[in-house]
Scaffold this active site. Structure first.
Site, PDB file in Angstrom:
ATOM      1  N   ASP A   2       5.042  -5.087   5.894  1.00 52.12           N
ATOM      2  CA  ASP A   2       5.472  -6.408   6.346  1.00 52.12           C
ATOM      3  C   ASP A   2       5.440  -7.442   5.220  1.00 52.12           C
ATOM      4  O   ASP A   2       6.364  -8.243   5.074  1.00 52.12           O
ATOM      5  CB  ASP A   2       4.645  -6.878   7.538  1.00 52.12           C
ATOM      6  CG  ASP A   2       3.147  -6.952   7.236  1.00 52.12           C
ATOM      7  OD1 ASP A   2       2.724  -6.347   6.241  1.00 52.12           O
ATOM      8  OD2 ASP A   2       2.435  -7.610   7.996  1.00 52.12           O
TER       9      ASP A   2
ATOM     10  N   ARG B 164      -5.937  -3.641  10.469  1.00 49.92           N
ATOM     11  CA  ARG B 164      -6.592  -4.952  10.420  1.00 49.92           C
ATOM     12  C   ARG B 164      -6.105  -5.887  11.514  1.00 49.92           C
ATOM     13  O   ARG B 164      -6.882  -6.640  12.094  1.00 49.92           O
ATOM     14  CB  ARG B 164      -6.350  -5.611   9.056  1.00 49.92           C
ATOM     15  CG  ARG B 164      -7.110  -4.984   7.911  1.00 49.92           C
ATOM     16  CD  ARG B 164      -6.760  -5.684   6.611  1.00 49.92           C
ATOM     17  NE  ARG B 164      -7.554  -5.179   5.496  1.00 49.92           N
ATOM     18  CZ  ARG B 164      -7.386  -5.555   4.249  1.00 49.92           C
ATOM     19  NH1 ARG B 164      -6.448  -6.442   3.957  1.00 49.92           N
ATOM     20  NH2 ARG B 164      -8.146  -5.060   3.298  1.00 49.92           N
TER      21      ARG B 164
ATOM     22  N   GLY C  77       0.820  -1.204   0.000  1.00 52.06           N
ATOM     23  CA  GLY C  77       0.000   0.000   0.000  1.00 52.06           C
ATOM     24  C   GLY C  77       0.854   1.255   0.000  1.00 52.06           C
ATOM     25  O   GLY C  77       1.951   1.278   0.549  1.00 52.06           O
TER      26      GLY C  77
ATOM     27  N   ASP D 144       3.164  -1.937  12.154  1.00 49.27           N
ATOM     28  CA  ASP D 144       3.183  -3.270  12.751  1.00 49.27           C
ATOM     29  C   ASP D 144       4.414  -4.097  12.387  1.00 49.27           C
ATOM     30  O   ASP D 144       4.423  -5.310  12.560  1.00 49.27           O
ATOM     31  CB  ASP D 144       1.920  -4.038  12.365  1.00 49.27           C
ATOM     32  CG  ASP D 144       1.722  -4.161  10.855  1.00 49.27           C
ATOM     33  OD1 ASP D 144       2.547  -3.618  10.095  1.00 49.27           O
ATOM     34  OD2 ASP D 144       0.738  -4.792  10.440  1.00 49.27           O
TER      35      ASP D 144
ATOM     36  N   ASP E 200       0.166   1.137   9.441  1.00 47.55           N
ATOM     37  CA  ASP E 200      -0.244   0.279  10.553  1.00 47.55           C
ATOM     38  C   ASP E 200       0.834   0.168  11.630  1.00 47.55           C
ATOM     39  O   ASP E 200       0.545  -0.277  12.749  1.00 47.55           O
ATOM     40  CB  ASP E 200      -0.585  -1.122  10.049  1.00 47.55           C
ATOM     41  CG  ASP E 200      -1.850  -1.135   9.203  1.00 47.55           C
ATOM     42  OD1 ASP E 200      -2.682  -0.227   9.371  1.00 47.55           O
ATOM     43  OD2 ASP E 200      -2.002  -2.045   8.371  1.00 47.55           O
TER      44      ASP E 200
ATOM     45  N   ARG F 126       0.652  -4.910  -4.932  1.00 46.94           N
ATOM     46  CA  ARG F 126       0.761  -5.991  -3.939  1.00 46.94           C
ATOM     47  C   ARG F 126       1.145  -7.271  -4.676  1.00 46.94           C
ATOM     48  O   ARG F 126       0.292  -8.086  -5.045  1.00 46.94           O
ATOM     49  CB  ARG F 126      -0.556  -6.154  -3.185  1.00 46.94           C
ATOM     50  CG  ARG F 126      -0.953  -4.908  -2.379  1.00 46.94           C
ATOM     51  CD  ARG F 126      -2.163  -5.175  -1.514  1.00 46.94           C
ATOM     52  NE  ARG F 126      -2.624  -3.972  -0.840  1.00 46.94           N
ATOM     53  CZ  ARG F 126      -2.096  -3.469   0.271  1.00 46.94           C
ATOM     54  NH1 ARG F 126      -1.073  -4.085   0.825  1.00 46.94           N
ATOM     55  NH2 ARG F 126      -2.592  -2.382   0.826  1.00 46.94           N
TER      56      ARG F 126
ATOM     57  N   THR G 163       4.611   1.537   6.576  1.00 53.94           N
ATOM     58  CA  THR G 163       3.246   1.090   6.752  1.00 53.94           C
ATOM     59  C   THR G 163       2.558   1.985   7.763  1.00 53.94           C
ATOM     60  O   THR G 163       3.104   2.243   8.836  1.00 53.94           O
ATOM     61  CB  THR G 163       3.145  -0.377   7.229  1.00 53.94           C
ATOM     62  OG1 THR G 163       1.796  -0.656   7.620  1.00 53.94           O
ATOM     63  CG2 THR G 163       4.065  -0.661   8.394  1.00 53.94           C
TER      64      THR G 163
END
Length: 340
Positions: free
Chosen positions: A103, A172, A10, A130, A128, A72, A126
């Protein structure tokens, strides 16, 4: 040296800062030739490459997204993908890759590096946040700033209409954006995947709050889940991979709160707004520092590693540090979110 450069997964703000740093440092200071690949690993598979110079990256520091495009695509999951990467590596006479991604993209980079023996340095990005091994990833700070501003803006309309305002944020698998933006924006309840929720407890807290305040703000990560055995009949919509579709859990939580409390409740789903726009100063700086560290590292002979912010320093961590793992929101932050 001749280095291939790509962005995968992304998009997010700050990618162009990293691209710019790799190109400027590589060409001006280290005497490298930089080859940009369009649309991530798909571009490497297809051999879709172009030379990159200082002129190409002039003025891109303030732009969101990525000038190289993204996709992706993971070579090890594409039939003949690894062989195509090897062929492109040889045809372009490359000495290594710098791969900027989240990731999934970094895991793919690690597999390419190990399976083909190709030098690869990764740069984590990212929203996120994460990726295990780094305190922050490119794009996270901007996403949190956008989400915080959205929560700030919801306060006035929530209070004016005596409503419960639910805002669904990306995340997510981990709730970094929801927790940090929720705390920074003064959300009254924060729901993250790390801590399954009980809708009855949420309703009780909202009712108690409305004895002295006529509105509430609820921040929900898109991956939030109900506690096992709790009174929950919601059914979030999932995509083909089993991931929640944006707006799904937020919609269910909003309905459940209104039914349990009787208070008018409304949902705002930020979605891709969190990934767009001008990067913050922090993301521009992080992207630049990681870009410099990546090109310096690969020229120095480093491989199978990714750049990581640890404290005030950028270091190189082995891909094995992050592969197959998720960086969860720590209990300290979850506790802070519960106690506000």
């Amino acid at each position: 040296m001749r280095i291939g450069l790509l962005t995968g997964g992304g998009d997010c703000p700050g990618l162009n800062a990293a691209i710019r740093a790799v190109v400027k440092r590589g060409t001006s200071e280290l005497g490298c030739s930089i080859v940009g690949f369009n649309n991530g690993w798909q571009g490497v598979i297809d051999g879709d490459a172009r030379p990159m110079t200082r002129d190409d990256v002039s003025g891109i520091l303030v732009h969101g997204g990525t000038m190289l495009g993204t996709a992706r695509c993971h070579p090890h999951k594409v039939e003949g993908g690894m062989e195509a990467v090897q062929e492109t590596f040889e045809n372009e006479k490359l000495d290594g890759f710098i791969c900027i991604g989240g990731d999934g993209t970094l895991k793919a980079a690690g597999k390419v590096s190990k399976a083909l023996g190709v030098p690869v340095i990764g740069i984590p990005k990212t929203i996120d946040n994460d990726v295990v091994g780094t305190d922050a990833a490119i794009g996270f700070d901007t996403a949190v700033s956008i989400a915080t501003e959205a929560i700030d803006r919801l306060h006035s309309t929530a209070e004016s209409h005596n409503r419960v305002m639910v805002v669904e944020l990306m995340g997510r698998h981990s709730g970094w954006i929801a927790v940090t933006a929720g705390i920074a924006g003064g959300a009254d309840i924060i729901l993250a995947p790390e801590e399954p929720f009980d809708i009855d407890v949420i309703a009780k807290r909202i009712k108690h709050r409305h004895r002295y305040k006529n509105f509430s703000i609820v921040a929900v990560a898109e991956g939030a889940i109900p506690a096992e055995g709790s009174n929950w009949s919601g059914k979030p919509t999932l995509d083909a991979k089993g991931n929640p579709i944006a707006g799904s859990i937020g919609h269910e939580v909003t309905k459940a709160i209104e039914a349990a409390t009787g208070f008018t409740s409304r949902l705002t789903t930020l979605g891709y707004v969190q990934r767009g726009g001008v990067p913050t100063a922090a993301d521009r700086l992080l992207g630049t520092r990681m870009g410099v560290a990546a090109i310096d590292g690969i020229v120095a002979g480093e491989s199978h590693k990714f750049t990581a912010l640890q404290g005030n320093h950028i270091v190189l961590e082995p891909f094995d540090t992050m592969m197959g793992k998720t960086k969860w929101v720590p209990e300290e932050l979850l506790s802070a979110a519960r106690g506000l």
